[in-house]
Scaffold this active site. Structure first.
Site: not given
Length: 254
Positions: A135, A181, A213
């Site tokens: 991330c 995502d 995600h």
């Protein structure tokens, strides 16, 4: 940009069960989690750039321990000075305000990474260094894939990556992406592919269905598709490092 900035999905997930076996030390006043391979060798190493849950999040420490079990010395620096986002923040926690006003950016993050890499390659004798970014950390896995930084990199569901940072990589890059995502959606994946196709470095981009995600760190392991995708993303990273960072691996261990 090759991916969008962080959003609410960056703080949602499941805390995993397990006991971390590494230790926390200080590198030039930067708290760092260390996980050692069985032979205690530091020649082949991995530096993990975390999501916004930070270095103390048990899930990422367990991942570090898994990399160590596969023969890598691992370091996770605290890039947030402890000012991180809690998993599944309570209703009164303003995540978007934290992102806008408190989340660290390049001018403060880069110097920390530079100090840690210098220490790893200097005092700790690291010869080959891989970067892993989840991330928020995906930006820095790309950004530091250069001479004097990391030799090889892997990132899962990256966020905040600039197009120029992908164009600037100088080593092999592997990416694990989620089907759902909003930070790294299909148009951004294709933009990234278009950039990589024009470059001379090895690259890989795997897309996992039925996950969102954050799956490589915070997925619900009780859901079979999510558990499979998380494990496969980890094996993808290990295989990538075994090929481009070190040779002679006996196979990845979960």
């Amino acid at each position: 940009m090759a991916s969008y900035p962080p959003a609410k999905c960056c703080a949602v997930g499941v805390k995993h069960e397990g006991t971390a076996t590494g230790e926390v030390k200080s590198i030039d006043n930067i708290r760092t989690y260390f996980a050692y391979p069985e032979d205690k060798s530091t020649q082949n190493a991995i530096i993990i750039f975390t999501d916004i849950m930070g270095m103390d999040f048990i899930n990422v420490q367990l991942i570090a321990d898994q990399f160590a079990a596969n023969g890598y010395f691992v370091a996770i620096p605290d890039l947030f000075d402890g000012n991180v986002v809690p998993l599944n923040p309570p209703a009164d926690f303003d995540l978007m305000k934290w992102i806008q006003t408190e989340m660290p950016h390049v001018p403060t993050v880069d110097p920390k990474i530079e100090k840690v890499i210098k220490h790893l390659r200097g005092k700790l004798g690291v010869k080959r260094l891989g970067g892993v970014g989840y991330c928020f950390g995906g930006k820095y896995a790309c950004r530091w894939l250069k001479k004097g930084g990391c030799d090889v990199a892997f990132t899962a569901h990256p966020s905040f990556v600039d197009k120029e940072e992908v164009e600037g990589i100088k080593g092999p890059l592997s990416i694990a992406a989620a089907e759902t995502d909003q930070i790294f959606p299909a148009p951004k994946r294709r933009e990234t592919e278009d950039i990589l196709q024009k470059m001379s470095v090895p690259y890989q981009l795997n897309l996992f269905s039925d996950v969102e995600h954050g799956f490589a760190v915070r997925c619900d392991l009780s859901k079979k598709p999510a558990k499979f995708a998380k494990e496969q993303a980890f094996l993808q990273a290990v295989a990538w490092f075994d090929e481009y960072l070190k040779q002679g691996s006996l196979g990845a261990r979960l």
